[in-house]
Each structure stands twice: as structure tokens, then as C-alpha cells.
Scaffold this motif. Sequence first.
Motif, PDB file in Angstrom:
ATOM      1  N   UNK A 112      34.108  17.328  41.789  1.00 59.24           N
ATOM      2  CA  UNK A 112      33.975  17.928  42.943  1.00 59.24           C
ATOM      3  C   UNK A 112      34.415  19.361  42.863  1.00 59.24           C
ATOM      4  N   UNK A 113      33.316  20.120  43.873  1.00 63.31           N
ATOM      5  CA  UNK A 113      33.458  21.511  44.165  1.00 63.31           C
ATOM      6  C   UNK A 113      34.666  22.007  44.516  1.00 63.31           C
TER       7      UNK A 113
ATOM      8  N   UNK B 255      33.236  37.155  40.495  1.00 69.07           N
ATOM      9  CA  UNK B 255      33.665  38.562  39.919  1.00 69.07           C
ATOM     10  C   UNK B 255      33.800  39.663  41.140  1.00 69.07           C
ATOM     11  N   UNK B 256      33.286  39.387  42.257  1.00 67.97           N
ATOM     12  CA  UNK B 256      33.043  40.384  43.205  1.00 67.97           C
ATOM     13  C   UNK B 256      34.315  40.885  43.780  1.00 67.97           C
ATOM     14  N   UNK B 257      35.278  40.093  44.132  1.00 77.02           N
ATOM     15  CA  UNK B 257      36.607  40.368  44.564  1.00 77.02           C
ATOM     16  C   UNK B 257      37.369  41.127  43.569  1.00 77.02           C
TER      17      UNK B 257
ATOM     18  N   UNK C 151      31.608  30.940  48.420  1.00 77.50           N
ATOM     19  CA  UNK C 151      31.260  32.176  47.797  1.00 77.50           C
ATOM     20  C   UNK C 151      32.174  32.999  47.259  1.00 77.50           C
ATOM     21  N   UNK C 152      33.622  32.701  46.792  1.00 77.06           N
ATOM     22  CA  UNK C 152      34.417  33.350  46.585  1.00 77.06           C
ATOM     23  C   UNK C 152      35.415  32.734  45.585  1.00 77.06           C
ATOM     24  N   UNK C 153      35.001  32.004  44.580  1.00 79.16           N
ATOM     25  CA  UNK C 153      35.671  31.209  43.799  1.00 79.16           C
ATOM     26  C   UNK C 153      36.394  31.773  42.738  1.00 79.16           C
TER      27      UNK C 153
END
Length: 346
Positions: free
Chosen positions: A233-234, A81-83, A324-326
Motif C-alpha cells: 500500500x501507498x 525531489x522538490x523538498x 505529495x511529498x514522499x
Amino acid sequence: MILRRTAGRKVAGSVAALAAASLVLTSCSQAEDAATSATDAASSAVATTTAEVVALTVEDNYGTHTLNAPFERVAVTDNRSFEILSQWGVNIVAAPVPLVPKTLRDKINEDTVEANLGTHKEPDLEALVAADPDIVINGQRFERYQEDMQTLVGKDIPVLDFEPRDGEDLPSELIRQTLALGTIFNHEDDAQALVDDFNKALERAKAAYDPSKTIMAVNTSGGEIGYIAPGKGRFFGPFFDMLGWKPSLEVAGGTNNHEGDDISVEAIAQSNPDWIFIMDRDGAIGAKDGVLHGEALIKDNAALQNVTAVKQGNVVAAPEDTYTNENIITYTEVLNAIADAFESAK
């Protein structure tokens, strides 16, 4: 002359008296008008404030919630949610600063937030209470603390979680989160624009893929290459289903391990993928000095020099902050990069 002066003084006195009386009346009238205006302004302010309060119904991973917007003091623990919220100018008063994507640290840092919540390994949830948020957007690494946060901030403060749910289609889940945030923070048009961009990028990447080509996705972490299992996978795992990718290698028991699953470079070489896609965990959290990471770790590996993807330059890395920005913006950027790569190879 004296009588005239006296008369004149009496007349002047009378005029003065009348003027004084008029002044008093005018002052009273002005005071009354001012008081009325102040009362009207106050009433208007109350009416405006009341008019601005909007009741919203939002469904998150824990059920349906009735919210009273707008929200002025927003706490965010969800990396997805940050971005989005930063792009919309939402005031973030509390965040786990060490987990903020490095590309956003000029906007979300210890100087811009009132409370640094630490990391998911050592959270400072008391700082969350001190920040006095009127809403908390939770998720991803902080999901385990959902109940703790709700208890600490009180039942009247919504703690919402829109983390993609297991077993659900990832594109739909990213869209669900984005549209929900748009509703909550009165950015519906902006949210829809993000969704439209994502959908366009998704369709473009699908159309650009040649289904005869095989794909390997890897996670580079600590100077090691990890296997990203198709579908599980991630980050790149869901792309196999989203874009119909044909994996060059399928390993039994694949997981969503944050460093990828164990795999040897020899196994990668033997599978001879036409394309290799990389999520560089080291790029997001910081690589150790002297340790190769990302594209260099793949391209400079002697055992991979004869792999088709390496020989033809078909190695694509996601943005360094991806781990850290998915969020939907990151997925859109990567989908467009994939489309660019596939299209240029045709």
C-alpha cells in the motif's frame, strides 16, 4: 627679459613636449597593460569556467549517464525531489506547480518558476521545452512521460528518473535517490546528512516497536477510509517490512491504490488494532467542505470507538502533505514520530 622669456618659452615648450610625449607613452603603456589585463582576465575566466565543469557518472532507472555539471536550469517533475532540491537552493525553472507540496508553495510557485507544466493528467510538455532546462529530474506521477520529455528536450539534455523500483528495498531506494541528487548538484555532504538522519530514525523506530502490538494503516480520502496493504500500500505499506510490524488484518489482493483499498469500518473494528497509522490524502489535495478527514475521520467514527487504538489514543497521522511529498525527509519525520509514539506508550 624678452630673450629670457623666449628662452623660457622654448624651455617650457620643450618640457611640455616631453611631458606630452611621456603622457602618450604612459597612455600607450596603460592601454597595453589594460589590454593585457583584459586578456588575462578573459583567459582566467575561461580557465575558471573550464575548471568548474565536472564530468559525473550517474546511474538512474534507465542506465548509466555521463553528465557535465554544474546545472543552472533545472526542471523537476518528481514529487520526491522538490523538498530536497528546495532545501539545497537549487534553481528550479520548470515544475508541475499544482503538484508541488503545499508546504513548499512559498518557494516553488508560478512566480518563482518560468514554466508551469500543469499536472500529470494534463501536462504541458511544450512549456518544458520553452524553459530550456539543462537537466530534468523526472519521476513518480510524470514517469509515463519519460520518453516524450527526452524526445522534446533533445538527447543532449539528461532526463533522469530515480523513482523507487518495484521489488527493491524502499530504504535503499530512498537513499539511492538522495545520494544521486547530492552528486548531481554538488551537495554530497548535505545528501549524506539526510541519509544519516533517515537511518537513525529507522533504527529508532525499529527499536521502539513492541512486536506483540498489531498495526492497521489507512488512507483517508474523500471522507472515506481506505485500507493500506502491508508491503504494497501507498506510503505506510513498506513500513510493515521496514519495522517488522504485525498487521491486525491482511486482505487478499492488496494494492498500492492512491486512495487505499476498499474496507469497511466494521472490518477495522473487528481486527481491533493496537495502533492505527493514517496517510491523509485529503490533507494534501484539499478536503471537501464539511467532510471529515485524517484523524477526525477515525476518532469520530462511532463504529471505531471500542477499538484499542482509538481508546488508548494510539492514532498517528503522517504530515498533511505526505501524499505529495514522499521523500526521504518525510519518511524521516514520520519514523521519528512513530518512535516518539511507541516510546511514550511504554
